[in-house]
Scaffold this active site. Structure first.
Site, PDB file in Angstrom:
ATOM      1  N   TYR A  94       0.839  -1.209   0.000  1.00  0.00           N
ATOM      2  CA  TYR A  94       0.000   0.000   0.000  1.00  0.00           C
ATOM      3  C   TYR A  94       0.872   1.256   0.000  1.00  0.00           C
ATOM      4  CZ  TYR A  94      -3.630  -3.288   1.578  1.00  0.00           C
ATOM      5  OH  TYR A  94      -4.501  -4.349   1.706  1.00  0.00           O
ATOM      6  N   ASP A 153       0.411 -10.905   8.972  1.00  0.00           N
ATOM      7  CA  ASP A 153       1.260 -11.916   8.339  1.00  0.00           C
ATOM      8  C   ASP A 153       2.742 -11.611   8.475  1.00  0.00           C
ATOM      9  OD1 ASP A 153      -0.478 -13.832   7.406  1.00  0.00           O
ATOM     10  OD2 ASP A 153      -0.954 -12.720   5.585  1.00  0.00           O
ATOM     11  N   HIS A 393       4.745  -6.400  -4.798  1.00  0.00           N
ATOM     12  CA  HIS A 393       3.343  -6.789  -4.911  1.00  0.00           C
ATOM     13  C   HIS A 393       2.448  -5.645  -4.473  1.00  0.00           C
ATOM     14  CE1 HIS A 393       1.666  -8.874  -0.968  1.00  0.00           C
ATOM     15  NE2 HIS A 393       1.317  -7.633  -1.025  1.00  0.00           N
ATOM     16  N   TYR A 474     -11.182  -0.738   1.262  1.00  0.00           N
ATOM     17  CA  TYR A 474     -11.090  -0.040   2.553  1.00  0.00           C
ATOM     18  C   TYR A 474      -9.711   0.580   2.734  1.00  0.00           C
ATOM     19  CZ  TYR A 474      -7.985  -3.269   5.080  1.00  0.00           C
ATOM     20  OH  TYR A 474      -6.890  -3.983   5.506  1.00  0.00           O
ATOM     21  N   ARG A 475      -8.798   0.367   1.789  1.00  0.00           N
ATOM     22  CA  ARG A 475      -7.406   0.756   1.982  1.00  0.00           C
ATOM     23  C   ARG A 475      -6.794   0.890   0.595  1.00  0.00           C
ATOM     24  NH1 ARG A 475      -3.888  -3.164   6.008  1.00  0.00           N
ATOM     25  NH2 ARG A 475      -2.006  -1.915   6.088  1.00  0.00           N
TER      26      ARG A 475
HETATM   27  C1  LIG Z   1       3.166 -10.176   2.034  1.00  0.00           C
HETATM   28  C2  LIG Z   1       2.409  -9.157   2.838  1.00  0.00           C
HETATM   29  C3  LIG Z   1       1.505  -9.586   3.802  1.00  0.00           C
HETATM   30  C4  LIG Z   1       0.777  -8.651   4.544  1.00  0.00           C
HETATM   31  N1  LIG Z   1      -0.095  -9.115   5.484  1.00  0.00           N
HETATM   32  C5  LIG Z   1      -0.834  -8.239   6.197  1.00  0.00           C
HETATM   33  C6  LIG Z   1      -1.753  -8.701   7.182  1.00  0.00           C
HETATM   34  O1  LIG Z   1      -1.848  -9.902   7.452  1.00  0.00           O
HETATM   35  N2  LIG Z   1      -2.504  -7.776   7.845  1.00  0.00           N
HETATM   36  C7  LIG Z   1      -2.374  -6.438   7.600  1.00  0.00           C
HETATM   37  O2  LIG Z   1      -3.064  -5.645   8.244  1.00  0.00           O
HETATM   38  N3  LIG Z   1      -1.490  -5.975   6.685  1.00  0.00           N
HETATM   39  C8  LIG Z   1      -0.725  -6.824   5.979  1.00  0.00           C
HETATM   40  N4  LIG Z   1       0.180  -6.343   5.055  1.00  0.00           N
HETATM   41  C9  LIG Z   1       0.251  -4.886   4.799  1.00  0.00           C
HETATM   42  C10 LIG Z   1       1.306  -4.136   5.677  1.00  0.00           C
HETATM   43  O3  LIG Z   1       2.574  -4.719   5.511  1.00  0.00           O
HETATM   44  C11 LIG Z   1       0.949  -4.101   7.165  1.00  0.00           C
HETATM   45  O4  LIG Z   1      -0.352  -3.595   7.358  1.00  0.00           O
HETATM   46  C12 LIG Z   1       1.930  -3.264   8.001  1.00  0.00           C
HETATM   47  O5  LIG Z   1       1.707  -3.527   9.369  1.00  0.00           O
HETATM   48  C13 LIG Z   1       1.802  -1.751   7.757  1.00  0.00           C
HETATM   49  O6  LIG Z   1       3.020  -1.134   8.067  1.00  0.00           O
HETATM   50  P1  LIG Z   1       3.308  -0.412   9.472  1.00  0.00           P
HETATM   51  O7  LIG Z   1       2.600  -1.205  10.513  1.00  0.00           O
HETATM   52  O8  LIG Z   1       4.768  -0.223   9.609  1.00  0.00           O
HETATM   53  O9  LIG Z   1       2.526   0.937   9.336  1.00  0.00           O
HETATM   54  P2  LIG Z   1       3.092   2.371   8.787  1.00  0.00           P
HETATM   55  O10 LIG Z   1       3.628   2.165   7.416  1.00  0.00           O
HETATM   56  O11 LIG Z   1       3.966   2.957   9.803  1.00  0.00           O
HETATM   57  O12 LIG Z   1       1.739   3.146   8.786  1.00  0.00           O
HETATM   58  C14 LIG Z   1       0.772   2.950   7.816  1.00  0.00           C
HETATM   59  C15 LIG Z   1       0.138   4.302   7.490  1.00  0.00           C
HETATM   60  O13 LIG Z   1      -0.611   4.745   8.628  1.00  0.00           O
HETATM   61  C16 LIG Z   1      -0.435   6.139   8.829  1.00  0.00           C
HETATM   62  N5  LIG Z   1       0.255   6.313  10.109  1.00  0.00           N
HETATM   63  C17 LIG Z   1       1.201   5.486  10.613  1.00  0.00           C
HETATM   64  N6  LIG Z   1       1.594   5.914  11.801  1.00  0.00           N
HETATM   65  C18 LIG Z   1       0.906   7.029  12.072  1.00  0.00           C
HETATM   66  C19 LIG Z   1       0.875   7.898  13.189  1.00  0.00           C
HETATM   67  N7  LIG Z   1       1.633   7.665  14.252  1.00  0.00           N
HETATM   68  N8  LIG Z   1       0.040   8.959  13.156  1.00  0.00           N
HETATM   69  C20 LIG Z   1      -0.765   9.177  12.081  1.00  0.00           C
HETATM   70  N9  LIG Z   1      -0.781   8.369  10.993  1.00  0.00           N
HETATM   71  C21 LIG Z   1       0.051   7.302  10.990  1.00  0.00           C
HETATM   72  C22 LIG Z   1       0.387   6.645   7.666  1.00  0.00           C
HETATM   73  O14 LIG Z   1      -0.449   7.085   6.616  1.00  0.00           O
HETATM   74  C23 LIG Z   1       1.140   5.418   7.214  1.00  0.00           C
HETATM   75  O15 LIG Z   1       1.491   5.487   5.861  1.00  0.00           O
HETATM   76  C24 LIG Z   1       0.948  -7.255   4.309  1.00  0.00           C
HETATM   77  C25 LIG Z   1       1.882  -6.833   3.354  1.00  0.00           C
HETATM   78  C26 LIG Z   1       2.617  -7.769   2.638  1.00  0.00           C
HETATM   79  C27 LIG Z   1       3.631  -7.278   1.648  1.00  0.00           C
END
Ligand SMILES: Cc1cc2nc3c(=O)[nH]c(=O)nc-3n(C[C@H](O)[C@H](O)[C@H](O)COP(=O)(O)OP(=O)(O)OC[C@H]3O[C@@H](n4cnc5c(N)ncnc54)[C@H](O)[C@@H]3O)c2cc1C
Length: 530
Positions: A94, A153, A393, A474-475
């Protein structure tokens, strides 16, 4: 001062940070915590399909505490620099840490990585943005906590960031935004707000009661550009005496409706306590192998490859994994109910069950069962390598009712369009009691311009198909946030215009994540000053 408009944040030349802004940020957080030039490359989308249009931040600032976050937002207002907050920036599929507009400074909060509080008695933790799922699990383990995290995941992401994006894991507490309670947020003017019971100084119930007194505002900060969240409370389940992880596989593509319709009532009545993650054969295969292991000829995966996958992996055309938790006697009773329902509705299906005790060694858990036990790992990043080349991906995530009829509609809609663009349909559902998320994972070679162009064309086509059928994602990747927001159009986009008015009130200069989720600064109109 007038709010930012797009012309302010789309520089003609390569993105750069003005020297006076860099100096001001360095004064606020220290030289080593401001990245510019080549050092920002790690904060661009690692899976970009946008080629030269990939948005690279102008700079990255890494505050180490709440006061530094407040200083950064004030400086952004003074210098009219757009900010893009991320917690660990692992939003792969995303957009990663990539901002919506060039010229932005990414506010990377990963240094703020304290597990502030763990309360075993009432089942919650309070975490800062930098706490990853891996770190939280290790913290709970090493301190002897009785609590079990819920993990997605891939465990390297942020507990807080994932919840804000409405991400999910696979235990009884898998709907991460639903299990958030209590929030601390820095607003664009530097005001520090605590929500719910946290609004009372020295509250004893910050992470216990969501309501507080008066309107709830926590929802305003999910998928939002109204503030930077610096702490959240998260409810966790106690590690149960027994966990039964169930794998239900069906032999035919046409079994999908029956599979969904047998699981949903069991979730609604509480027999199954987790969601069910349902995947077709290519999704399951992509977790453990590259596509070339099954087929390296031209065109789409043939039927023979699907049969080969299922024969080798012991999987079916549709595969649902879910879990039952509690005292051993209760888990056995739940299992009897599940078995009876499955035998009655899906006589050709096979149900495999593995039961784990409370103190199971994570090394003894089957890799595919880890997420249902709240054990984080990073193994599944290899799904991005499915097609070969430079791994990348993108995810397409549609919300739909949790019925067999809707699942079939979604499968047909997604499969037709994805295959039209020349990609395999690697899809499935995260099935909950009252909604399902239809997921399509499109792996591509990020260094192949033709692949990237097809991905860029695919997403808008899928949005249009889904919207015509009454569904919406939703995303999304930042590049498609306006497009997705356009689909939420009831009453002349009244919700989007309302959030725009709140944006104008809370962030009149429009410096916080302009364009996130289609909310632009500058006016109450959907596109703000654009
Ligand atoms: C193979 C694969 C499998 C995956 N499986 C899953 C899964 O099982 N479930 C799932 O949910 N996702 C999944 N994902 C998607 C993603 O990797 C995860 O959701 C991941 O946890 C998001 O990154 P992060 O937690 O570091 O969030 P960040 O990248 O830090 O945050 C996501 C977004 O939230 C906002 N944000 C973050 N922090 C703040 C803050 N403090 N204040 C205000 N806004 C903020 C920003 O817009 C930011 O871009 C997967 C991805 C891949 C490639």
């Amino acid at each position: 001062m007038a709010p930012l408009v797009l012309a302010d944040v789309l520089p003609d030349g390569p993105p750069r940070l003005a020297p006076e802004v860099e100096e001001a940020l360095v004064a606020a957080v220290g030289r080593e915590h401001v990245l510019v030039g080549a050092d920002v490359a790690g904060h661009a989308d690692p899976f970009s399909f946008l080629g030269e249009a990939t948005v690279v931040p102008a700079g990255v600032v890494l505050p180490g505490n709440v006061e530094e976050v407040r200083a950064v937002v004030r400086l952004a207002g003074e210098h009219r620099v757009p900010l893009w907050p991320v917690s660990r920036g692992r939003n792969y599929g995303y957009g990663g840490a990539s901002p919506r507009v060039p010229g932005s400074v990414v506010v990377d909060l990963h240094r703020m990585d304290a597990v502030v509080e763990v309360d075993d008695e009432t089942g919650y933790v309070v975490v800062e943005p930098g706490v990853s799922f891996l770190a939280l699990a290790e913290h709970l383990r090493s301190t002897g906590s009785s609590l079990m995290p819920s993990v997605p995941d891939i465990g390297w992401g942020s507990v807080l960031g994932n919840a804000l994006e409405r991400g999910f894991g696979y235990t009884s507490h898998g709907d991460h935004s639903a299990f958030q309670c209590g929030m601390e947020v820095v607003l664009a003017d530097g005001t520090l707000v605590r929500t719910g019971m946290g609004a009372k100084a020295d509250s004893t119930a910050f992470a216990l009661y969501k309501g507080g007194f008066g309107p709830s505002v926590d929802g305003l900060f999910f998928q939002s550009n109204l503030g930077i969240v610096t702490k959240i409370g998260v409810w966790l389940a106690p590690r149960p005496e027994s966990t039964a992880v169930c794998m239900l596989t069906t032999p035919h593509d046409d079994d999908l409706a029956g599979l969904v319709d047998v699981l949903r009532p069991l979730m609604l009545e509480g027999t199954i306590q987790s969601n069910a993650v349902i995947g077709n054969a290519p999704v399951v295969a992509s977790m453990v192998s590259p596509r070339a292991a099954w087929y390296d000829g031209p065109g789409l995966l043939p039927e023979s490859a699907l049969f080969a996958m299922n024969a080798a992996m012991g999987t079916g055309r549709w595969n649902a994994r879910f879990a039952l938790y509690g005292p051993a006697s209760l888990v056995e009773a739940r299992l009897d109910v599940v078995r009876a329902a499955v035998e009655a509705a899906l006589p050709d299906a096979s149900l495999r069950v593995t039961t784990y005790g409370r103190d199971v060694d994570p090394a003894e858990v089957h890799p595919a069962d880890r997420a249902q036990l709240g054990i984080p790992s990073t193994d599944l990043i290899q799904m991005a390598a499915w097609r070969g080349g430079t791994p990348a991906h993108t995810d397409f995530s549609l919300v739909c009712p949790p019925t067999g009829a809707d699942a079939v509609r979604q499968r047909d809609l997604l499969r037709a369009r994805i295959q039209d663009e020349g990609f395999d349909y690697a899809g499935g559902f995260t099935l909950n009691a009252r909604h399902a998320i239809a997921l399509a994972l499109v792996a591509f070679d990020r260094d192949d311009p033709a692949d990237c162009a097809r991905v860029a064309a695919l997403f808008p086509a899928l949005v249009a198909d889904a919207s015509a059928a009454g569904y919406a994602p939703y995303r999304s990747h930042p590049a498609f946030m306006d497009l997705v927001a356009d689909q939420y159009d009831a009453n002349d986009s009244a919700l989007r215009r309302t959030v725009g008015r709140i944006k104008d009130a809370l962030d009149p200069l429009g410096v916080l994540a302009p364009g996130k989720q289609g909310i632009w600064p500058g006016s109450a109109s959907s596109r703000g000053g654009v």
